[in-house]
Scaffold this active site. Structure first.
Site, PDB file in Angstrom:
ATOM      1  N   HIS A 143       0.838  -1.217   0.000  1.00 53.37           N
ATOM      2  CA  HIS A 143       0.000   0.000   0.000  1.00 53.37           C
ATOM      3  C   HIS A 143       0.861   1.251   0.000  1.00 53.37           C
ATOM      4  CE1 HIS A 143      -2.819  -2.995   1.305  1.00 53.37           C
ATOM      5  NE2 HIS A 143      -2.197  -3.170   2.444  1.00 53.37           N
ATOM      6  N   HIS A 199       6.036   6.759   6.265  1.00 52.60           N
ATOM      7  CA  HIS A 199       5.651   6.288   4.933  1.00 52.60           C
ATOM      8  C   HIS A 199       5.042   7.452   4.173  1.00 52.60           C
ATOM      9  CE1 HIS A 199       2.011   5.997   7.405  1.00 52.60           C
ATOM     10  NE2 HIS A 199       1.414   6.399   6.276  1.00 52.60           N
ATOM     11  N   HIS A 205       2.189   8.919   0.913  1.00 49.29           N
ATOM     12  CA  HIS A 205       1.016   8.739   0.045  1.00 49.29           C
ATOM     13  C   HIS A 205       1.247   9.669  -1.149  1.00 49.29           C
ATOM     14  CE1 HIS A 205      -1.350   6.811   3.346  1.00 49.29           C
ATOM     15  NE2 HIS A 205      -0.542   7.544   4.084  1.00 49.29           N
ATOM     16  N   GLU A 260      -3.350  13.293   1.370  1.00 55.72           N
ATOM     17  CA  GLU A 260      -4.583  12.795   2.008  1.00 55.72           C
ATOM     18  C   GLU A 260      -5.337  13.977   2.618  1.00 55.72           C
ATOM     19  OE1 GLU A 260      -3.408   9.184   4.434  1.00 55.72           O
ATOM     20  OE2 GLU A 260      -4.391   8.377   2.653  1.00 55.72           O
ATOM     21  N   HIS A 276       3.898  10.707   6.353  1.00 54.37           N
ATOM     22  CA  HIS A 276       3.377  10.460   7.701  1.00 54.37           C
ATOM     23  C   HIS A 276       4.452   9.828   8.582  1.00 54.37           C
ATOM     24  CE1 HIS A 276      -0.993  10.280   5.999  1.00 54.37           C
ATOM     25  NE2 HIS A 276      -0.586  11.513   6.246  1.00 54.37           N
ATOM     26  N   THR A 330      -5.540   6.453   8.363  1.00 59.60           N
ATOM     27  CA  THR A 330      -6.217   6.667   7.066  1.00 59.60           C
ATOM     28  C   THR A 330      -6.203   5.391   6.228  1.00 59.60           C
ATOM     29  OG1 THR A 330      -4.214   7.303   5.880  1.00 59.60           O
ATOM     30  CG2 THR A 330      -5.423   9.066   7.040  1.00 59.60           C
ATOM     31  N   THR A 331      -5.659   4.323   6.830  1.00 57.59           N
ATOM     32  CA  THR A 331      -5.658   3.023   6.148  1.00 57.59           C
ATOM     33  C   THR A 331      -6.319   2.013   7.084  1.00 57.59           C
ATOM     34  OG1 THR A 331      -3.511   2.511   7.135  1.00 57.59           O
ATOM     35  CG2 THR A 331      -3.481   3.486   4.936  1.00 57.59           C
TER      36      THR A 331
HETATM   37  N1  LIG Z   1      -1.772   6.621   6.915  1.00 55.46           N
HETATM   38  S1  LIG Z   1      -1.724   6.369   8.475  1.00 55.46           S
HETATM   39  O1  LIG Z   1      -2.888   6.992   9.098  1.00 55.46           O
HETATM   40  O2  LIG Z   1      -0.446   6.823   9.030  1.00 55.46           O
HETATM   41  N2  LIG Z   1      -1.907   4.788   8.684  1.00 55.46           N
HETATM   42  C1  LIG Z   1      -1.073   3.932   9.245  1.00 55.46           C
HETATM   43  N3  LIG Z   1      -1.266   2.599   9.344  1.00 55.46           N
HETATM   44  C2  LIG Z   1      -0.206   1.966  10.003  1.00 55.46           C
HETATM   45  C3  LIG Z   1       0.695   3.107  10.344  1.00 55.46           C
HETATM   46  O3  LIG Z   1       0.091   4.305   9.818  1.00 55.46           O
HETATM   47 ZN   LIG Z   2      -0.251   7.466   6.072  1.00 54.35          ZN
END
Ligand SMILES: NS(=O)(=O)/N=C1/NCCO1
Ligand SMILES: [Zn+2]
Length: 261
Positions: free
Chosen positions: A64, A94, A96, A106, A119, A199-200
């Site tokens: 993802h 990570h 997006h 996002e 993030h 958000t996932t």
């Molecule tokens: N996009 S997010 O809200 O940071 N989602 C996640 N999921 C695991 C770690 O961060």
């Molecule tokens: Zn994220």
């Protein structure tokens, strides 16, 4: 099966609620931030990230996104201050992003989206024993969101984009030591903050969001390297490029978004 969620037509954000009913909850993320509608809160102090002793371990493709994981066995890299009542330990970061020329952040600001969003995920190790426990607890997580806009090459992002070819396929991971994410912070740490969710999936409503107002600049060329990543595994015949891995803004449902100075 359990977690075949994604960003495609058949498994994208509008369908996640079937498997993850929290998707329709009262504190979902991301949101559209409308600057002139929020309250400036003088009691909100500065946020203080301290990543100097951080220990990055590896970089991986989870199908993802691409994530850099950190050793979170002690408080060597934490964020504190601002809306946080404890130091929160850095676990991973990570990104997006969109498709070529499209936007991929996002959170949006007055309806405008950026090219990408970084993030940095932290957890409250004072109150909880593990990241997993914190991730399901109200305000167990603090995610620092940084917008990426296209412009000049980012001076340090190449250390990440140069490693992406090593994690092309879903499920791949490779060593990635000695990376200090403070080089990805913009010069100003002014922020917006609100209570939201991952958000996932599983979309846990456990996140104190801290979104920096100032974007960092990266080049289109650097961003294009993220789109080379595949959301499919090495063994799969069909190759699907990883792009547009963003959830659209969710209803605010009466939440207050506060602004630091
Ligand atoms: N996009 S997010 O809200 O940071 N989602 C996640 N999921 C695991 C770690 O961060
Ligand atoms: Zn994220």
């Amino acid at each position: 099966s359990g977690n075949n969620w994604g960003y495609g037509k058949e498994n994208g954000p509008s369908l996640w609620h079937k498997q993850y009913p929290t998707a329709k909850g009262s504190r979902q993320s991301p949101i559209d931030i409308v600057p002139h509608q929020l309250s400036h809160d003088p009691s909100l102090g500065p946020i203080v990230p301290n990543y100097d002793q951080c220990t990055s371990l590896n970089i991986s493709n989870n199908g993802h996104s691409v994530a850099v994981e950190f050793d979170d066995s002690d408080d060597r890299s934490v964020i504190r201050g601002g809306p946080l009542d404890n130091p929160y330990r850095l676990k991973q970061f990570h990104f997006h992003w969109g498709g070529k020329g499209c936007h991929g952040s996002e959170h949006t600001v007055a309806g405008n989206s950026y090219a990408s969003e970084l993030h940095l995920v932290h957890w409250n190790a004072v109150k909880y024993k593990t990241y997993e426990e914190a991730a399901t607890a109200p305000n167990g997580l603090a995610v620092l969101g940084i917008f990426l806009q296209t412009g000049d090459d980012h001076r340090w992002l190449h250390t990440i984009t140069d490693a992406l070819y090593m994690v092309k396929f879903k499920g791949s991971v490779t060593d990635f030591k000695g990376f200090n994410p403070k080089c990805l912070l913009p010069s100003s740490l002014h922020y917006w903050t609100y209570l939201g969710s991952l958000t996932t999936p599983p979309l846990h409503e456990s996140v104190i969001w801290i979104i920096l107002k100032e974007p960092i600049s990266v080049s289109e060329r650097q961003l294009s390297k993220f789109r080379m990543l595949l959301s499919t595994g090495e063994e799969e015949d069909q190759r699907i490029h990883m792009e547009n891995n963003f959830r659209p803004p969710q209803p605010l449902k009466g939440r207050r978004v506060r602004s630091s100075v």
